[in-house]
Structures are given as C-alpha cells and as structure tokens.
Motif scaffolding. Structure first.
Motif, PDB file in Angstrom:
ATOM      1  N   ALA A  88      -1.311   2.563  45.664  1.00 26.19           N
ATOM      2  CA  ALA A  88      -1.205   1.840  44.395  1.00 26.19           C
ATOM      3  C   ALA A  88       0.127   2.154  43.715  1.00 26.19           C
ATOM      4  O   ALA A  88       0.761   1.264  43.132  1.00 26.19           O
ATOM      5  N   LEU A  89       0.564   3.415  43.798  1.00 23.68           N
ATOM      6  CA  LEU A  89       1.857   3.789  43.229  1.00 23.68           C
ATOM      7  C   LEU A  89       3.001   3.073  43.948  1.00 23.68           C
ATOM      8  O   LEU A  89       3.944   2.603  43.314  1.00 23.68           O
ATOM      9  N   ALA A  97      -1.520  10.625  37.080  1.00 17.34           N
ATOM     10  CA  ALA A  97      -1.036  10.469  38.456  1.00 17.34           C
ATOM     11  C   ALA A  97      -0.043  11.567  38.820  1.00 17.34           C
ATOM     12  O   ALA A  97       0.077  11.931  39.987  1.00 17.34           O
ATOM     13  N   PHE A  98       0.624  12.118  37.814  1.00 15.17           N
ATOM     14  CA  PHE A  98       1.647  13.128  38.084  1.00 15.17           C
ATOM     15  C   PHE A  98       1.268  14.522  37.622  1.00 15.17           C
ATOM     16  O   PHE A  98       2.093  15.422  37.618  1.00 15.17           O
ATOM     17  N   ARG A 146      -6.554  -1.668  41.438  1.00 14.66           N
ATOM     18  CA  ARG A 146      -6.497  -1.771  42.897  1.00 14.66           C
ATOM     19  C   ARG A 146      -6.746  -0.420  43.544  1.00 14.66           C
ATOM     20  O   ARG A 146      -7.443  -0.333  44.554  1.00 14.66           O
ATOM     21  N   GLY A 147      -6.170   0.627  42.976  1.00 17.60           N
ATOM     22  CA  GLY A 147      -6.418   1.979  43.492  1.00 17.60           C
ATOM     23  C   GLY A 147      -7.881   2.363  43.383  1.00 17.60           C
ATOM     24  O   GLY A 147      -8.377   3.183  44.154  1.00 17.60           O
ATOM     25  N   LEU A 193       9.454   4.697  39.032  1.00 14.01           N
ATOM     26  CA  LEU A 193       8.259   5.229  38.371  1.00 14.01           C
ATOM     27  C   LEU A 193       8.631   6.265  37.318  1.00 14.01           C
ATOM     28  O   LEU A 193       7.984   6.351  36.271  1.00 14.01           O
ATOM     29  N   VAL A 194       9.660   7.049  37.587  1.00 13.24           N
ATOM     30  CA  VAL A 194      10.117   8.036  36.604  1.00 13.24           C
ATOM     31  C   VAL A 194      10.586   7.324  35.336  1.00 13.24           C
ATOM     32  O   VAL A 194      10.244   7.723  34.223  1.00 13.24           O
ATOM     33  N   GLU A 195      11.351   6.248  35.504  1.00 11.39           N
ATOM     34  CA  GLU A 195      11.812   5.489  34.346  1.00 11.39           C
ATOM     35  C   GLU A 195      10.642   4.830  33.614  1.00 11.39           C
ATOM     36  O   GLU A 195      10.634   4.757  32.380  1.00 11.39           O
TER      37      GLU A 195
END
Length: 110
Positions: free
Chosen positions: A26-27, A99-100, A65-66, A39-41
């Motif tokens: 998903a990511l 997520a992180f 979706r995940g 993704l960081v931004e």
C-alpha cells in the motif's frame, strides 16, 4: 480507533467500519500515485498542516487497500465518512504516523 501494534486505523464509511493499514504494498502504491514528492515529504506536509484533500484521499485509499478493500478512489466521491473531512484528515495523519512507528513507540500510543 486503532490497533497500535499493527498500525491499524478504523474509519466508518457509509455506515460500515473499515480497518485501514499501510502495508508495504500500500505504501509503494501510495508513493507511486503521489503527484509530487516522496512519502517523507508527504509526512512533512501533514506535520506542518500543509496537506491537501488529494493527500488525504490518497492515504485513505492506500490504507483501505492495505486493509483488504478492493475499491478505487472514485468510489469515495459520494461516500459519507462519519465525522466528515476533519475525521478523515485525522485518520489519514494517524495512519501515516503509525506506518513509520517502531513497535516500542506503538506500544505507548494506545
């Protein structure tokens, strides 16, 4: 609302509870679909409060979706999200943050 161990976040859409999670797939899909940045931004935009509705929608779709949902972003055009856009934005931000998180951080987030 969430299971911190797994990073799950719940959202009620059209009176149905959905569990969202940002799996690796998903990511990857989310990153591929971002029109600008990484993704960081994206995480930095959320932290600064500079996110767009497109960012929120992309995160919600990726999380759904995940979590096993087979729909598309266009399916959410007329969907009613319990609590409205602000709840959706909070859920998207929480989903991204979880997520992180490393598991030790997630344990204390409950």
């Amino acid at each position: 609302m969430a299971n911190p161990w797994r990073g799950d976040v719940a959202l009620v859409i059209d009176d149905k509870r959905h569990v969202m999670r940002l799996t690796l797939g998903a990511l990857a899909e989310l990153e591929a679909g971002l029109q600008t940045g990484s993704l960081v931004e994206l995480a930095q935009r959320f932290e600064a409060g500079n996110f767009s509705t497109r960012d929120v929608l992309a995160l919600i779709v990726a999380g759904l979706r995940g979590g096993g949902w087979a729909g598309r972003a266009s399916d959410l055009t007329t969907a009613e999200i319990e609590g409205g856009p602000m709840v959706a934005a909070r859920a998207a931000a929480e989903l991204l943050a979880r997520a992180f998180m490393v598991p030790e951080q997630a344990d204390g987030a409950a």
